[in-house]
Design a protein around this motif. Sequence first.
Motif, PDB file in Angstrom:
ATOM      1  N   UNK A   1       0.841  -1.167   0.000  1.00  0.00           N
ATOM      2  CA  UNK A   1       0.000   0.000   0.000  1.00  0.00           C
ATOM      3  C   UNK A   1       0.898   1.246   0.000  1.00  0.00           C
ATOM      4  N   UNK A   2       0.683   2.175  -0.926  1.00  0.00           N
ATOM      5  CA  UNK A   2       1.528   3.372  -0.993  1.00  0.00           C
ATOM      6  C   UNK A   2       1.263   4.317   0.180  1.00  0.00           C
ATOM      7  N   UNK A   3       2.325   4.974   0.610  1.00  0.00           N
ATOM      8  CA  UNK A   3       2.217   5.975   1.664  1.00  0.00           C
ATOM      9  C   UNK A   3       2.270   7.347   1.013  1.00  0.00           C
ATOM     10  N   UNK A   4       1.335   8.184   1.368  1.00  0.00           N
ATOM     11  CA  UNK A   4       1.292   9.542   0.846  1.00  0.00           C
ATOM     12  C   UNK A   4       1.886  10.509   1.859  1.00  0.00           C
ATOM     13  N   UNK A   5       2.480  11.579   1.345  1.00  0.00           N
ATOM     14  CA  UNK A   5       3.086  12.574   2.234  1.00  0.00           C
ATOM     15  C   UNK A   5       2.038  13.163   3.173  1.00  0.00           C
ATOM     16  N   UNK A   6       0.809  13.290   2.707  1.00  0.00           N
ATOM     17  CA  UNK A   6      -0.259  13.826   3.564  1.00  0.00           C
ATOM     18  C   UNK A   6      -0.536  12.928   4.760  1.00  0.00           C
ATOM     19  N   UNK A   7      -0.157  11.652   4.665  1.00  0.00           N
ATOM     20  CA  UNK A   7      -0.326  10.731   5.785  1.00  0.00           C
ATOM     21  C   UNK A   7       0.802  10.851   6.807  1.00  0.00           C
ATOM     22  N   UNK A   8       1.917  11.459   6.390  1.00  0.00           N
ATOM     23  CA  UNK A   8       3.081  11.570   7.253  1.00  0.00           C
ATOM     24  C   UNK A   8       3.165  12.898   7.988  1.00  0.00           C
ATOM     25  N   UNK A   9       2.714  13.969   7.332  1.00  0.00           N
ATOM     26  CA  UNK A   9       2.762  15.294   7.939  1.00  0.00           C
ATOM     27  C   UNK A   9       1.437  16.014   7.706  1.00  0.00           C
ATOM     28  N   UNK A  10       1.162  16.947   8.577  1.00  0.00           N
ATOM     29  CA  UNK A  10      -0.073  17.722   8.455  1.00  0.00           C
ATOM     30  C   UNK A  10       0.171  18.874   7.480  1.00  0.00           C
ATOM     31  N   UNK A  11      -0.555  18.870   6.391  1.00  0.00           N
ATOM     32  CA  UNK A  11      -0.460  19.930   5.389  1.00  0.00           C
ATOM     33  C   UNK A  11      -1.760  20.734   5.460  1.00  0.00           C
ATOM     34  N   UNK A  12      -1.655  22.027   5.765  1.00  0.00           N
ATOM     35  CA  UNK A  12      -2.874  22.827   5.883  1.00  0.00           C
ATOM     36  C   UNK A  12      -3.570  23.004   4.531  1.00  0.00           C
ATOM     37  N   UNK A  13      -4.861  23.111   4.566  1.00  0.00           N
ATOM     38  CA  UNK A  13      -5.651  23.344   3.353  1.00  0.00           C
ATOM     39  C   UNK A  13      -5.370  24.726   2.786  1.00  0.00           C
ATOM     40  N   UNK A  14      -5.150  25.703   3.688  1.00  0.00           N
ATOM     41  CA  UNK A  14      -4.872  27.075   3.264  1.00  0.00           C
ATOM     42  C   UNK A  14      -3.892  27.699   4.253  1.00  0.00           C
ATOM     43  N   UNK A  15      -3.094  28.630   3.754  1.00  0.00           N
ATOM     44  CA  UNK A  15      -2.146  29.354   4.587  1.00  0.00           C
ATOM     45  C   UNK A  15      -2.424  30.840   4.429  1.00  0.00           C
ATOM     46  N   UNK A  16      -2.508  31.532   5.544  1.00  0.00           N
ATOM     47  CA  UNK A  16      -2.805  32.957   5.524  1.00  0.00           C
ATOM     48  C   UNK A  16      -1.628  33.746   6.073  1.00  0.00           C
ATOM     49  N   UNK A  17      -1.553  34.988   5.659  1.00  0.00           N
ATOM     50  CA  UNK A  17      -0.484  35.870   6.127  1.00  0.00           C
ATOM     51  C   UNK A  17      -0.489  35.901   7.662  1.00  0.00           C
ATOM     52  N   UNK A  18       0.648  35.690   8.243  1.00  0.00           N
ATOM     53  CA  UNK A  18       0.755  35.734   9.691  1.00  0.00           C
ATOM     54  C   UNK A  18       0.556  34.394  10.372  1.00  0.00           C
ATOM     55  N   UNK A  19       0.198  33.350   9.624  1.00  0.00           N
ATOM     56  CA  UNK A  19      -0.018  32.037  10.240  1.00  0.00           C
ATOM     57  C   UNK A  19       1.246  31.510  10.914  1.00  0.00           C
ATOM     58  N   UNK A  20       2.386  31.833  10.368  1.00  0.00           N
ATOM     59  CA  UNK A  20       3.633  31.307  10.902  1.00  0.00           C
ATOM     60  C   UNK A  20       4.471  32.391  11.571  1.00  0.00           C
ATOM     61  N   UNK A  21       3.808  33.426  12.030  1.00  0.00           N
ATOM     62  CA  UNK A  21       4.483  34.499  12.743  1.00  0.00           C
ATOM     63  C   UNK A  21       4.512  34.150  14.220  1.00  0.00           C
ATOM     64  N   UNK A  22       5.695  34.204  14.778  1.00  0.00           N
ATOM     65  CA  UNK A  22       5.857  33.922  16.201  1.00  0.00           C
ATOM     66  C   UNK A  22       6.100  35.240  16.905  1.00  0.00           C
ATOM     67  N   UNK A  23       5.166  35.664  17.728  1.00  0.00           N
ATOM     68  CA  UNK A  23       5.290  36.925  18.454  1.00  0.00           C
ATOM     69  C   UNK A  23       5.984  36.652  19.785  1.00  0.00           C
TER      70      UNK A  23
END
Length: 70
Positions: A1-23
Motif C-alpha cells: 500500500x503506498x504511503x502519501x506525504x499527507x499521511x506523514x505530515x499535516x499539510x494545511x488546506x490554506x495558509x494565511x499571512x501571519x499564520x507562521x508568525x511567532x510573536x
Amino acid sequence: MPTFIKDLIKIPEAVHRGDYVLKLTEGITRPAETVRDYVVTEQLANCFDDALRFIQGALATNTSKACYLH
C-alpha cells in the motif's frame, strides 16, 4: 500500500499571512513552546547583528539613537 506525504505530515488546506508568525512578546508566557518553534534564519541573524552593531555604536559614542527590528 503506498504511503502519501499527507499521511506523514499535516499539510494545511490554506495558509494565511501571519499564520507562521511567532510573536515573542506573547511567547514569553510559553517559553518551551517558543524555543521549540522559533527559527533563526540567516537573514534574521544578520538583522540582529546589524541592530546590535547599531546599538553598540550608540553606546560607544554616548548618543541617543532609535532603531526598529521587524
